[in-house]
Design a protein around this motif. Structure first.
Motif, PDB file in Angstrom:
ATOM      1  N   GLU A  48      -1.054  -9.385 -11.040  1.00 56.77           N
ATOM      2  CA  GLU A  48      -1.098  -8.521 -11.728  1.00 56.77           C
ATOM      3  C   GLU A  48       0.153  -7.388 -11.478  1.00 56.77           C
ATOM      4  O   GLU A  48       0.746  -6.720 -12.743  1.00 56.77           O
ATOM      5  CB  GLU A  48      -2.085  -7.893 -12.381  1.00 56.77           C
ATOM      6  CG  GLU A  48      -2.990  -9.584 -13.183  1.00 56.77           C
ATOM      7  CD  GLU A  48      -4.126  -9.888 -12.223  1.00 56.77           C
ATOM      8  OE1 GLU A  48      -4.168 -10.430 -13.100  1.00 56.77           O
ATOM      9  OE2 GLU A  48      -3.815 -10.261 -10.843  1.00 56.77           O
ATOM     10  N   THR A  49       0.663  -7.501  -9.975  1.00 53.17           N
ATOM     11  CA  THR A  49       1.672  -6.487  -9.642  1.00 53.17           C
ATOM     12  C   THR A  49       2.854  -6.607  -9.668  1.00 53.17           C
ATOM     13  O   THR A  49       3.558  -6.290  -9.202  1.00 53.17           O
ATOM     14  CB  THR A  49       0.711  -5.592  -8.316  1.00 53.17           C
ATOM     15  OG1 THR A  49       0.666  -7.051  -7.406  1.00 53.17           O
ATOM     16  CG2 THR A  49      -0.706  -5.301  -9.013  1.00 53.17           C
ATOM     17  N   THR A  50       3.307  -8.065  -9.576  1.00 50.16           N
ATOM     18  CA  THR A  50       4.126  -8.492  -9.437  1.00 50.16           C
ATOM     19  C   THR A  50       5.811  -8.302  -9.711  1.00 50.16           C
ATOM     20  O   THR A  50       5.169  -7.438 -11.007  1.00 50.16           O
ATOM     21  CB  THR A  50       4.179 -10.034  -9.887  1.00 50.16           C
ATOM     22  OG1 THR A  50       5.103 -10.985  -8.998  1.00 50.16           O
ATOM     23  CG2 THR A  50       4.360  -9.933 -10.887  1.00 50.16           C
ATOM     24  N   GLY A  51       6.174  -7.566  -9.293  1.00 51.96           N
ATOM     25  CA  GLY A  51       7.400  -6.892 -10.080  1.00 51.96           C
ATOM     26  C   GLY A  51       8.004  -5.483  -9.443  1.00 51.96           C
ATOM     27  O   GLY A  51       8.988  -4.825  -9.835  1.00 51.96           O
ATOM     28  N   SER A  52       6.530  -4.390  -8.741  1.00 55.24           N
ATOM     29  CA  SER A  52       6.291  -3.592  -8.713  1.00 55.24           C
ATOM     30  C   SER A  52       7.292  -3.337  -7.946  1.00 55.24           C
ATOM     31  O   SER A  52       7.942  -4.222  -6.773  1.00 55.24           O
ATOM     32  CB  SER A  52       5.081  -3.023  -8.406  1.00 55.24           C
ATOM     33  OG  SER A  52       4.245  -3.579  -9.743  1.00 55.24           O
ATOM     34  N   PHE A  53       7.358  -1.745  -7.582  1.00 54.36           N
ATOM     35  CA  PHE A  53       8.752  -1.074  -6.176  1.00 54.36           C
ATOM     36  C   PHE A  53       7.383  -0.200  -5.414  1.00 54.36           C
ATOM     37  O   PHE A  53       6.872   0.606  -6.808  1.00 54.36           O
ATOM     38  CB  PHE A  53       9.593  -0.819  -6.762  1.00 54.36           C
ATOM     39  CG  PHE A  53       9.956   0.602  -5.738  1.00 54.36           C
ATOM     40  CD1 PHE A  53      10.320  -0.778  -4.506  1.00 54.36           C
ATOM     41  CD2 PHE A  53      10.848   1.052  -6.049  1.00 54.36           C
ATOM     42  CE1 PHE A  53      11.148   0.080  -3.406  1.00 54.36           C
ATOM     43  CE2 PHE A  53      11.953   1.480  -4.901  1.00 54.36           C
ATOM     44  CZ  PHE A  53      11.531   1.043  -3.690  1.00 54.36           C
ATOM     45  N   PHE A  54       7.044  -0.596  -4.452  1.00 53.81           N
ATOM     46  CA  PHE A  54       6.053   0.095  -3.461  1.00 53.81           C
ATOM     47  C   PHE A  54       6.369   1.243  -2.732  1.00 53.81           C
ATOM     48  O   PHE A  54       7.269   0.297  -1.677  1.00 53.81           O
ATOM     49  CB  PHE A  54       4.655  -0.991  -3.313  1.00 53.81           C
ATOM     50  CG  PHE A  54       3.950  -1.089  -4.755  1.00 53.81           C
ATOM     51  CD1 PHE A  54       2.236  -0.589  -4.687  1.00 53.81           C
ATOM     52  CD2 PHE A  54       4.063  -2.528  -5.116  1.00 53.81           C
ATOM     53  CE1 PHE A  54       2.070  -0.691  -6.040  1.00 53.81           C
ATOM     54  CE2 PHE A  54       3.395  -2.937  -6.251  1.00 53.81           C
ATOM     55  CZ  PHE A  54       2.288  -2.350  -6.303  1.00 53.81           C
ATOM     56  N   HIS A  55       5.326   1.853  -1.883  1.00 52.59           N
ATOM     57  CA  HIS A  55       6.077   2.726  -0.991  1.00 52.59           C
ATOM     58  C   HIS A  55       4.642   2.126  -0.082  1.00 52.59           C
ATOM     59  O   HIS A  55       3.443   2.340  -0.642  1.00 52.59           O
ATOM     60  CB  HIS A  55       5.720   4.095  -1.222  1.00 52.59           C
ATOM     61  CG  HIS A  55       6.505   5.234   0.484  1.00 52.59           C
ATOM     62  ND1 HIS A  55       5.609   5.029   1.007  1.00 52.59           N
ATOM     63  CD2 HIS A  55       7.820   5.432   0.254  1.00 52.59           C
ATOM     64  CE1 HIS A  55       6.542   5.857   1.735  1.00 52.59           C
ATOM     65  NE2 HIS A  55       7.908   6.239   1.021  1.00 52.59           N
ATOM     66  N   GLY A  56       5.159   1.599   0.998  1.00 53.58           N
ATOM     67  CA  GLY A  56       4.358   1.457   1.702  1.00 53.58           C
ATOM     68  C   GLY A  56       3.449   2.840   2.592  1.00 53.58           C
ATOM     69  O   GLY A  56       2.160   2.179   3.140  1.00 53.58           O
ATOM     70  N   ASN A  57       3.634   4.016   2.579  1.00 53.06           N
ATOM     71  CA  ASN A  57       2.933   5.244   2.481  1.00 53.06           C
ATOM     72  C   ASN A  57       1.981   5.269   3.750  1.00 53.06           C
ATOM     73  O   ASN A  57       1.154   5.925   3.942  1.00 53.06           O
ATOM     74  CB  ASN A  57       1.621   5.587   1.344  1.00 53.06           C
ATOM     75  CG  ASN A  57       1.706   6.524   1.146  1.00 53.06           C
ATOM     76  OD1 ASN A  57       1.881   7.677   1.498  1.00 53.06           O
ATOM     77  ND2 ASN A  57       0.184   7.407   0.607  1.00 53.06           N
ATOM     78  N   TYR A  58       2.515   4.116   4.921  1.00 55.20           N
ATOM     79  CA  TYR A  58       2.850   4.175   6.089  1.00 55.20           C
ATOM     80  C   TYR A  58       1.451   4.264   6.193  1.00 55.20           C
ATOM     81  O   TYR A  58       0.384   4.972   7.253  1.00 55.20           O
ATOM     82  CB  TYR A  58       2.533   6.138   6.448  1.00 55.20           C
ATOM     83  CG  TYR A  58       4.381   6.810   6.637  1.00 55.20           C
ATOM     84  CD1 TYR A  58       5.287   6.032   6.674  1.00 55.20           C
ATOM     85  CD2 TYR A  58       4.783   7.344   5.222  1.00 55.20           C
ATOM     86  CE1 TYR A  58       6.712   6.170   6.722  1.00 55.20           C
ATOM     87  CE2 TYR A  58       5.659   7.452   5.402  1.00 55.20           C
ATOM     88  CZ  TYR A  58       6.439   7.167   5.589  1.00 55.20           C
ATOM     89  OH  TYR A  58       8.397   7.717   5.167  1.00 55.20           O
ATOM     90  N   GLY A  59       0.308   3.343   5.573  1.00 55.30           N
ATOM     91  CA  GLY A  59      -0.841   2.927   5.886  1.00 55.30           C
ATOM     92  C   GLY A  59      -2.176   3.709   5.150  1.00 55.30           C
ATOM     93  O   GLY A  59      -3.513   4.069   5.550  1.00 55.30           O
ATOM     94  N   GLU A  60      -1.063   4.938   4.743  1.00 60.23           N
ATOM     95  CA  GLU A  60      -2.529   5.706   3.835  1.00 60.23           C
ATOM     96  C   GLU A  60      -2.491   5.225   2.359  1.00 60.23           C
ATOM     97  O   GLU A  60      -2.910   6.307   1.496  1.00 60.23           O
ATOM     98  CB  GLU A  60      -2.058   7.090   4.241  1.00 60.23           C
ATOM     99  CG  GLU A  60      -1.690   7.415   5.498  1.00 60.23           C
ATOM    100  CD  GLU A  60      -1.322   8.536   5.656  1.00 60.23           C
ATOM    101  OE1 GLU A  60      -0.432   8.970   4.878  1.00 60.23           O
ATOM    102  OE2 GLU A  60      -0.793   8.954   7.411  1.00 60.23           O
ATOM    103  N   GLY A  61      -2.232   4.081   1.862  1.00 65.30           N
ATOM    104  CA  GLY A  61      -2.853   3.767   0.590  1.00 65.30           C
ATOM    105  C   GLY A  61      -1.350   3.660   0.297  1.00 65.30           C
ATOM    106  O   GLY A  61      -0.322   4.215   0.111  1.00 65.30           O
ATOM    107  N   VAL A  62      -0.998   2.092  -0.574  1.00 62.76           N
ATOM    108  CA  VAL A  62       0.150   2.284  -1.279  1.00 62.76           C
ATOM    109  C   VAL A  62       0.307   2.884  -2.079  1.00 62.76           C
ATOM    110  O   VAL A  62      -0.989   2.880  -3.336  1.00 62.76           O
ATOM    111  CB  VAL A  62      -0.001   0.733  -1.490  1.00 62.76           C
ATOM    112  CG1 VAL A  62       0.807  -0.228  -2.406  1.00 62.76           C
ATOM    113  CG2 VAL A  62      -0.317  -0.384  -0.494  1.00 62.76           C
ATOM    114  N   LYS A  63       1.545   3.329  -2.670  1.00 60.81           N
ATOM    115  CA  LYS A  63       2.121   3.835  -4.153  1.00 60.81           C
ATOM    116  C   LYS A  63       3.074   2.994  -4.565  1.00 60.81           C
ATOM    117  O   LYS A  63       3.952   2.414  -3.887  1.00 60.81           O
ATOM    118  CB  LYS A  63       2.650   5.033  -3.287  1.00 60.81           C
ATOM    119  CG  LYS A  63       1.897   6.683  -2.438  1.00 60.81           C
ATOM    120  CD  LYS A  63       2.635   7.746  -2.735  1.00 60.81           C
ATOM    121  CE  LYS A  63       3.684   7.528  -2.095  1.00 60.81           C
ATOM    122  NZ  LYS A  63       4.102   9.077  -1.824  1.00 60.81           N
ATOM    123  N   VAL A  64       2.686   3.176  -5.814  1.00 62.39           N
ATOM    124  CA  VAL A  64       3.326   2.783  -7.065  1.00 62.39           C
ATOM    125  C   VAL A  64       4.665   3.706  -7.234  1.00 62.39           C
ATOM    126  O   VAL A  64       4.746   4.661  -6.831  1.00 62.39           O
ATOM    127  CB  VAL A  64       2.618   2.329  -8.151  1.00 62.39           C
ATOM    128  CG1 VAL A  64       4.091   1.836  -9.459  1.00 62.39           C
ATOM    129  CG2 VAL A  64       1.431   1.044  -8.438  1.00 62.39           C
TER     130      VAL A  64
END
Length: 67
Positions: A48-64
């Motif tokens: 369902e999230t394939t193709g999205s761009f994410f920020h790893g957010n340094y292990g504090e919860g992934v951000k789209v």
């Protein structure tokens, strides 16, 4: 067979590539912090999230991240 994928931004990471004497810049994070976020983002990859761009957010919860 479908393979989910995503692009993950590791953040502003202090790697030391600029040399041992390079000053750390404000906001730079350690490699370990960034790695936690990247691994978390990979773990949350679904079809369902394939193709999205994410920020790893340094292990504090992934951000789209918007494209």
């Amino acid at each position: 067979m479908l393979f989910p994928w995503k692009t993950v931004h590791p953040g502003f990471v202090y790697t030391g590539f600029a040399g041992e004497d390079a000053d750390r810049q404000p906001g730079q994070r350690d490699v370990d912090e960034s790695t936690r976020g990247v691994v978390e983002a990979i773990d949350k990859t679904t079809i369902e999230t394939t193709g999205s761009f994410f920020h790893g957010n340094y292990g504090e919860g992934v951000k789209v991240m918007p494209w």
